[in-house]
Scaffold this motif. Structure first.
Motif, short mmCIF file in Angstrom:
data_model
loop_
_atom_site.label_atom_id
_atom_site.label_comp_id
_atom_site.label_asym_id
_atom_site.label_seq_id
_atom_site.Cartn_x
_atom_site.Cartn_y
_atom_site.Cartn_z
N VAL A 182 -9.61 40.69 23.81
CA VAL A 182 -9.21 40.45 25.29
C VAL A 182 -9.78 41.21 26.30
N ASP A 213 -6.23 39.10 31.99
CA ASP A 213 -6.73 39.24 30.85
C ASP A 213 -6.97 37.76 30.26
N TRP A 240 -8.84 35.62 27.19
CA TRP A 240 -9.24 35.44 25.65
C TRP A 240 -9.43 33.90 25.30
#
Length: 130
Positions: A53, A113, A115
């Motif tokens: 992340v 964040d 990912w």
């Protein structure tokens, strides 16, 4: 007699707490035997990849909006053609006053964040810039 009871009670409580914090998963077979599997972190390359992340800033054009329970997911397309699924909700924002609705076709800039799951890029938005 009281001290023995207190000691047994404390021992039982300690065992119960230790059992709750265990990384073991038990299953009982048909013949009555118990199989215990210990859950360990996924150390494969795929597992490590999913755990990565990082914080990113992305500017893109909103192509689609999927409304959710306490926010929405805006599908953003950047100038270089990358697609991001940006989840925007009040609980995830650093400053809840930043929350606002966006329109399809609007260009927005988000920070949060990031990912990757399979080939898709996801962002949990922490800052929604105007």
């Amino acid at each position: 007699m009281k001290t023995t009871f207190v000691k047994l009670f404390v021992l039982g409580a300690a065992i119960a707490v230790a059992a709750c914090n265990s990384n073991k998963k038990a299953a009982v077979k048909e013949d009555g035997t118990e199989v215990v599997k210990i859950r360990t972190p996924d150390t494969t390359e795929a597992g490590k990849e999913e755990e990565k992340v990082e914080t990113v800033a992305v500017q893109g054009k909103v192509g689609e909006i999927n409304k959710g329970k306490d926010g929405y997911t805006a599908i953003l397309t950047t100038d270089d053609g990358k697609i991001y699924y940006a989840t925007i909700s009040i609980p995830n924002l650093k400053d809840p006053k930043q929350y606002r609705s966006v329109q399809i076709g609007e260009t927005i800039k988000v920070k949060g964040d990031s990912w990757k799951m399979e080939d898709d890029n996801y962002i949990t938005v922490r800052e929604l810039e105007k």
